[in-house]
Design an enzyme around this catalytic site. Sequence first.
Site, short mmCIF file in Angstrom:
data_model
loop_
_atom_site.label_atom_id
_atom_site.label_comp_id
_atom_site.label_asym_id
_atom_site.label_seq_id
_atom_site.Cartn_x
_atom_site.Cartn_y
_atom_site.Cartn_z
N CYS B 86 0.86 -1.18 0.15
CA CYS B 86 -0.11 -0.09 -0.01
C CYS B 86 0.87 1.30 0.04
CB CYS B 86 -0.89 -0.10 1.14
SG CYS B 86 -2.23 1.08 0.96
N HIS B 203 -3.52 -5.74 1.02
CA HIS B 203 -2.73 -5.84 2.30
C HIS B 203 -2.86 -7.42 2.53
CE1 HIS B 203 -2.52 -1.65 3.75
NE2 HIS B 203 -3.45 -1.54 3.13
N GLU B 205 -1.09 -8.97 4.74
CA GLU B 205 -0.72 -8.95 6.28
C GLU B 205 -2.20 -8.88 7.20
OE1 GLU B 205 -0.27 -6.52 4.80
OE2 GLU B 205 -0.88 -4.42 5.62
#
Lengths: 80, 229
Positions: B86, B203, B205
């Site tokens: 990002c 994302h 994560e």
Amino acid sequence: MRARVHVTLKRGVLDPQGKAIGNALKSLGFSGVGDVRQGKYIELEIDETDATRARARVGEMCEKLLANTVIEDYQIDLDQ
Amino acid sequence: MKSAVIVFPGSNCDRDMQVALARITGTPPVMVWHRETDLPRVDLIAVPGGFSYGDYLRSGAMAAHSPAMTEVRKRAAAGVAVLGVCNGFQILTEAGLLPGVLMRNASLRFICRDVYLRVEDSRAPFTTRYRTGQVIRIPIAHADGNFFADAETLKRIEGEGQVAFRYCDPNGEVTAAANPNGSLGNIAGIRNRAGNVLGMMPHPERLADQLLSGIDGRAMFEGLSEALG
């Protein structure tokens, strides 16, 4: 010396923000507005008296930080 | 695998990255403040998401010139794996570590939702635990994710197989309707030519724990752990 820097999107790079501004103007009743392109204006106070050196220094600033030359052009104007 | 997470003023996904790396690789990453000029010896450097420097001037523009990023550039040149997510992706393009630029979303809106991605290949170290053509679901949360590069650069990126992920529909079809932000070629993530630097807007994560309703991001960290020891 004061440097005035205009950072604008290169021709051919789509500008959705400019387009939205154009549409907003139209909806406010402003007719006859064609293509709208938006950009940034940056004013710098620099301790330089020589115009050539000032232009070179600000040019370096534009290349390194003020503009992303992948998508943006810049124009430098100096106030003596 | 040893890793480091660079933390900028305005980063807000640094802790998610920290937790994902610690849980999945088994070793907590070193958190490195952006003013640091000395990076620990690590196998992976993660540049996390957020709004570094409040997105002033351009997303990632200021952070790209942070002292820590000078070190990241050197490590990347030496072959160390660098992952930018990002805002991290935006920072890596601004730092010149990846080609192109992330412009304002075509819709001009901040978009926060899950999207489908097609994994373009399963090359080490980043996507080795995914299959080529696999469709995964990963969240995005950005206003500036509209990937752009000039025609020549784009041709090179495509020609050299640098595209890692593309936005697609649930069946893996890369369509205009599945493109959330206007990115050229539905590009969601790219690698550098050497393949050791990867930037992506989604994302991984954030979807690496079953409690978060999915684990499609987990394979990225498992793959990194496997590839980098």
